[in-house]
Design a protein around this motif. Sequence first.
Motif, PDB file in Angstrom:
ATOM      1  N   GLN A  63      41.119  42.660  46.107  1.00  0.00           N
ATOM      2  CA  GLN A  63      40.827  43.298  44.821  1.00  0.00           C
ATOM      3  C   GLN A  63      39.885  42.417  44.004  1.00  0.00           C
ATOM      4  O   GLN A  63      40.159  41.239  43.783  1.00  0.00           O
ATOM      5  N   ARG A 114      38.771  41.277  40.741  1.00  0.00           N
ATOM      6  CA  ARG A 114      39.405  41.283  39.423  1.00  0.00           C
ATOM      7  C   ARG A 114      38.580  40.605  38.335  1.00  0.00           C
ATOM      8  O   ARG A 114      38.836  40.813  37.141  1.00  0.00           O
ATOM      9  N   TYR A 115      37.632  39.779  38.734  1.00  0.00           N
ATOM     10  CA  TYR A 115      36.924  38.946  37.758  1.00  0.00           C
ATOM     11  C   TYR A 115      35.418  39.057  37.963  1.00  0.00           C
ATOM     12  O   TYR A 115      34.947  39.290  39.072  1.00  0.00           O
ATOM     13  N   ALA A 127      39.870  47.319  39.424  1.00  0.00           N
ATOM     14  CA  ALA A 127      41.132  46.568  39.402  1.00  0.00           C
ATOM     15  C   ALA A 127      41.517  46.213  37.960  1.00  0.00           C
ATOM     16  O   ALA A 127      42.703  46.245  37.606  1.00  0.00           O
ATOM     17  N   PHE A 128      40.530  45.872  37.142  1.00  0.00           N
ATOM     18  CA  PHE A 128      40.801  45.551  35.734  1.00  0.00           C
ATOM     19  C   PHE A 128      41.275  46.804  34.998  1.00  0.00           C
ATOM     20  O   PHE A 128      42.254  46.754  34.235  1.00  0.00           O
ATOM     21  N   TYR A 178      46.681  40.164  34.838  1.00  0.00           N
ATOM     22  CA  TYR A 178      47.131  40.596  36.162  1.00  0.00           C
ATOM     23  C   TYR A 178      48.508  40.063  36.553  1.00  0.00           C
ATOM     24  O   TYR A 178      49.150  40.624  37.445  1.00  0.00           O
ATOM     25  N   ASP A 195      50.142  42.994  44.011  1.00  0.00           N
ATOM     26  CA  ASP A 195      48.919  43.568  44.581  1.00  0.00           C
ATOM     27  C   ASP A 195      49.104  45.052  44.870  1.00  0.00           C
ATOM     28  O   ASP A 195      48.204  45.868  44.614  1.00  0.00           O
ATOM     29  N   LEU A 216      48.925  47.311  41.782  1.00  0.00           N
ATOM     30  CA  LEU A 216      47.540  47.523  41.365  1.00  0.00           C
ATOM     31  C   LEU A 216      46.815  48.469  42.326  1.00  0.00           C
ATOM     32  O   LEU A 216      46.069  49.350  41.894  1.00  0.00           O
TER      33      LEU A 216
END
Length: 632
Positions: free
Chosen positions: A493, A495-496, A512-513, A555, A560, A563
């Motif tokens: 995922q 995420r950043y 994901a965010f 998060y 996982d 999400l």
Amino acid sequence: MSDALKHECGIAHIRLLKPLEFYKEKYGSAFYGVNKMYLMMEKQHNRGQDGAGFASIKLNTAPGERYISRVRSNQAQPIQDIFEQINQRINDEIKENPEYADDVALQKKYIPYLGEVFLGHVRYGTFGKNSIESVHPFLRQNNWMHRNLIVAGNFNMTNVNKLFNNLVELGQHPKEKADTVTVMEKIGHFLDSEVRKLYKKLKKEGYNKQQASPHIAEQLNVAKILRKSSKNWDGGYAMAGLMGHGDSFVLRDPAGIRPTYYYKDDEVVVVASERPVIQTVFNVKFEDVQELEPGHAIITKKNGNVSIQQIIKPLERKACSFERIYFSRGSDAEIYKERKMLGQLLMPDVLKSIDHDTQNTVFSFIPNTAETSFYGMVEAAQDELSKQKNEAILAEKESLTDARLQEILSHRLRTEKIAIKDVKLRTFITEDSSRDDLVAHVYDVTYGVVRPEDNLVIIDDSIVRGTTLKKSIVKMLDRLYPKQIVVVSSAPQIRYPDCYGIDMARLEDLVAFRAALELHKENDTYSIVEEVYSKCMDQVDLEDTEVQNFVKEIYEPFTDSQLSDKIAELISEPTVTAKVKVIYQTVDNLHKACPKNLGDWYFTGNYPTPGGNRVVNRAFINFYEGTTGRAY
């Protein structure tokens, strides 16, 4: 990758170590270097199709003779455009001056682009910048041959503002606050300084300016210039440069974020962003192409001496894993194996999602970069099918008939090409107002191979924004009326945001965010958003080394799989009738598959340089405040 990303650049550098007459005699043309540059850039067009540039330097020219040539293009086919211009100019010169045809000395003296030192670059434009002024290589001109500087790179700096201010403190007046300009001017400043120091020393020894010039070229310490220039750089980079008199260098960042490979023999020095490019163009073996170590530079002096020198103390190696998953060409021997393993490692979770029902499952992939991972996934599925056959035979061995044995053995894995990408249509999508309807038709599907009782497992190399999955792929797959659609990502995922070369700068663009935010709303914990914002704001004025990544807290409450399940909801339109499941690679399995490229900050938030934490916090502040500004 189903989601379009503007990303990586590619560099190509060739230094010919023999006189041009050597290449004419051995290879039939003094334009050997130009031809090889075309091939190296074309073999890296996957790294950039918005713009391309080429520069060359002639060694040992007389005053008044042009020794630097540069051509850049941001046309639809920039590499072809560049070399069509070069080829046209060469042909025109020879046509107008037939005496040049077989005289290498005259060719070198009068025909541009012919030389011994070459630098090429391919790029994608990021943040909307794709003007010709943004296309590398950049040129810093000076009447002193040694102070001419040509720079091109695959890089992003996280601390552009700081670098810009450093230049101002040095008394410079940079024309813009862009990392390419600031980097070039920083190198240029210390190049000027070193040339002045050498001239003062030589003047004391009795040399006049004209006499000093060749000695400056010989004594110029390129490594020293690079050490001073790169002292405050924070980012991922493979930085290439040529100096007017003929010295050249390629410098790699100390964490090894951006890839750099080189090859050397007694005829050439070659550097590129990808190993198979060098292998293919120069017909050399895998083991002959070396990886430039992080923090090191390969430096070739005008006299042909080549050295590998440490410029910056290496950090913990965090080579970009996205290079292996998606950006680099899959023809690299290591990358091919890694991508196959990424597919293999996903199979246990895939089997669980289909209750091990391989008979009623069709396996496929999103073209084109997920294809190799698909092969790995299929190999693992074949192993599972063989296991199922063995178990069935053993369970029925007492009563097994020939007909039943043939029935068991006839079971085959069902693999099909389901998704078909319409490349022509993809290039047509430009206007936001009509984008959604057009995106929905970027992919087509193969009808007649999926039954209503089937699972449809389809692997993508990564799921970044989820936009194309939602607007196009899942809806198209649902037209086949499968029982279940399982979308598999060979990457974890995302995420950043990235700040080292990939255009993933806005947190809210990441599916994901968005999934984490939806889960907070459902769990009545959305107040965490304001808490994280406050923590990010408290760090705005801290030094980069003191900043923490507080976005991780968004998060932390969720697994996982939680999400992934929420992402499955987000990429499913209400009209989709099939059950949709999303399976992501784990970070641990990513590291197993790509053990040399452990840079995983997009997945874990563990940035390899101090500037990364400041960037992710700024991206969160931008999200919270609703601004679209750049986070770095």
